[in-house]
Design an enzyme around this catalytic site. Structure first.
Site, PDB file in Angstrom:
ATOM      1  N   ASP A  55     -10.943  -4.539  -0.643  1.00 61.97           N
ATOM      2  CA  ASP A  55      -9.888  -4.182   0.297  1.00 61.97           C
ATOM      3  C   ASP A  55     -10.456  -3.306   1.403  1.00 61.97           C
ATOM      4  OD1 ASP A  55      -7.566  -3.300   1.543  1.00 61.97           O
ATOM      5  OD2 ASP A  55      -6.746  -2.315  -0.216  1.00 61.97           O
ATOM      6  N   ASP A 103       0.847  -1.193   0.000  1.00 61.33           N
ATOM      7  CA  ASP A 103       0.000   0.000   0.000  1.00 61.33           C
ATOM      8  C   ASP A 103       0.880   1.240   0.000  1.00 61.33           C
ATOM      9  OD1 ASP A 103      -2.761  -0.835   0.093  1.00 61.33           O
ATOM     10  OD2 ASP A 103      -2.323  -1.682   2.056  1.00 61.33           O
TER      11      ASP A 103
END
Ligand code: DX5
Length: 216
Positions: A175, A38
């Site tokens: 997610d 990320d």
């Protein structure tokens, strides 16, 4: 349970970064399919995380999936591709014009990586119709991006159902807030790629956590 194979993608946002390589190896032996990195710039989202130098340090046989939560992702893709990214996902909200989206998708495909386009919880599917036929994956965020450990936003499942109805073969990733219960909802709605950070990293048995998310 669905008949569709589900890819499990742990996000290293919740890893112990002091022993990152050991964490990666633990995910490999626990049965992870992909690993997500990320990338947060403190601007598109209110948090900072990793840059390409961290990616370069990771040694793994698993595909590295880069979730770019950044403003101007076009300025960043080259360094992540050079660092070994197998998939790069950018946010629809960060690249407004069709022309700019197409240029970015092409730049990633030229380097033999796949492309995802991500939608924040409030962004409708209609906003990505222009490039939907050109991307390899759509990421439906089930939290507001920026932090792990948030609660799943159940309303986003409507977007997954709608996408799956019209695109039976599309990779649909979800997610945020994914655990045993919400993973089942995601798969029932049609998702086939689940990202999880806190559920996997908090589990005493990561292999069991990954199997549970996969629904087997
Ligand atoms: C959120 C990130 C997610 C997050 C998920 O901004 O994109 O990947 O780390 O964390 P959990 O699984 O804890 O919700």
């Amino acid at each position: 349970m669905t008949d569709r194979a589900v890819i499990i993608t742990p996000s290293i946002l919740s890893a112990n970064l002091g022993k990152l390589q050991e964490e990666i190896e633990s995910l490999e032996s626990a049965g992870a399919d992909w690993i997500q990195v990320d990338v947060m710039d403190g601007h598109f989202v209110p948090n900072l995380s990793f840059g390409a130098p961290v990616l370069k340090c990771i040694k793994t046989r698993l595909p590295l999936d880069i979730h770019l939560m950044v403003t101007n992702p076009e300025d960043r893709v080259k360094e992540f591709l050079e660092a070994g990214a197998r998939n790069i996902t950018f946010h629809a909200e960060a690249v407004a014009s069709t022309e700019a989206r197409r240029a970015l998708i092409q730049a990633i495909h030229t380097e033999k990586a796949t492309v995802g386009i991500a939608l924040n919880p409030a962004t409708p599917i209609e906003d990505i119709q222009d490039v939907l036929p050109e991307v390899d994956m759509v990421l439906i965020m089930s939290v507001h991006p920026g932090f792990s450990g948030q609660s799943f936003i159940v309303e986003v499942l409507d977007k997954v159902r709608l996408l799956r109805t019209h695109h039976p073969d599309l990779m649909i990733q979800m997610d945020g807030g994914i655990d045993k219960e919400t993973a089942a909802l995601c798969c029932q709605a049609g998702a086939n790629n689940l990202v999880s950070a806190s559920y996997i990293f908090k589990a005493s048995d990561r292999a069991e956590a990954i199997s549970t998310l996969r629904g087997v």
